[in-house]
Design a protein around this motif. Structure first.
Motif, PDB file in Angstrom:
ATOM      1  N   VAL A  32      -9.996   0.292  -0.794  1.00  0.00           N
ATOM      2  CA  VAL A  32      -9.208   0.444  -2.019  1.00  0.00           C
ATOM      3  C   VAL A  32      -7.755   0.765  -1.670  1.00  0.00           C
ATOM      4  O   VAL A  32      -6.825   0.214  -2.265  1.00  0.00           O
ATOM      5  N   ASP A  33      -7.550   1.633  -0.697  1.00  0.00           N
ATOM      6  CA  ASP A  33      -6.185   1.981  -0.283  1.00  0.00           C
ATOM      7  C   ASP A  33      -5.452   0.763   0.278  1.00  0.00           C
ATOM      8  O   ASP A  33      -4.255   0.587   0.040  1.00  0.00           O
ATOM      9  N   LEU A  34      -6.157  -0.088   1.008  1.00  0.00           N
ATOM     10  CA  LEU A  34      -5.553  -1.305   1.539  1.00  0.00           C
ATOM     11  C   LEU A  34      -5.121  -2.240   0.405  1.00  0.00           C
ATOM     12  O   LEU A  34      -4.010  -2.762   0.406  1.00  0.00           O
ATOM     13  N   LEU A  35      -6.004  -2.436  -0.557  1.00  0.00           N
ATOM     14  CA  LEU A  35      -5.662  -3.273  -1.709  1.00  0.00           C
ATOM     15  C   LEU A  35      -4.492  -2.671  -2.486  1.00  0.00           C
ATOM     16  O   LEU A  35      -3.579  -3.371  -2.902  1.00  0.00           O
ATOM     17  N   LYS A  36      -4.519  -1.367  -2.642  1.00  0.00           N
ATOM     18  CA  LYS A  36      -3.452  -0.668  -3.362  1.00  0.00           C
ATOM     19  C   LYS A  36      -2.106  -0.837  -2.657  1.00  0.00           C
ATOM     20  O   LYS A  36      -1.083  -1.030  -3.306  1.00  0.00           O
ATOM     21  N   SER A  37      -2.110  -0.811  -1.341  1.00  0.00           N
ATOM     22  CA  SER A  37      -0.864  -0.922  -0.578  1.00  0.00           C
ATOM     23  C   SER A  37      -0.199  -2.290  -0.753  1.00  0.00           C
ATOM     24  O   SER A  37       0.979  -2.444  -0.489  1.00  0.00           O
ATOM     25  N   ARG A  38      -0.958  -3.260  -1.213  1.00  0.00           N
ATOM     26  CA  ARG A  38      -0.429  -4.604  -1.403  1.00  0.00           C
ATOM     27  C   ARG A  38      -0.026  -4.879  -2.851  1.00  0.00           C
ATOM     28  O   ARG A  38       0.267  -6.004  -3.209  1.00  0.00           O
TER      29      ARG A  38
END
Length: 81
Positions: A32-38
């Motif tokens: 989720v954090d990876l998706l959020k960072s994008r």
């Protein structure tokens, strides 16, 4: 929106039979954090995820940054890393 999501979260977790697997939580939260960072729109939002026991490959969101991910989607993923 956060207060609405917080109010809905306990009933959503109960109805969707949330998985209480503390070993899985860091992997899911990392995804989720990876998706959020994008996403520029989500950059300032505290997004929190939980996993439901549904075998349907799907995910959903509640207001205020809460994300539910079905076990079926996790099972179809090749890797959570």
């Amino acid at each position: 929106e956060r207060k609405i999501g917080e109010a809905l979260l306990p009933s959503a977790r109960a109805q969707l039979k949330a998985v209480d697997d503390h070993a899985m939580e860091p992997s899911i939260q990392s995804l989720v954090d990876l998706l959020k960072s994008r996403s520029a729109e989500l950059a300032d939002l505290d997004v929190r995820a939980f996993v439901s026991k549904s075998q349907e490959p799907n995910a959903f969101a509640l207001p205020g940054g809460f994300v539910g991910i079905n076990e079926g989607l996790v099972a179809k993923a090749e890797s959570l890393e």
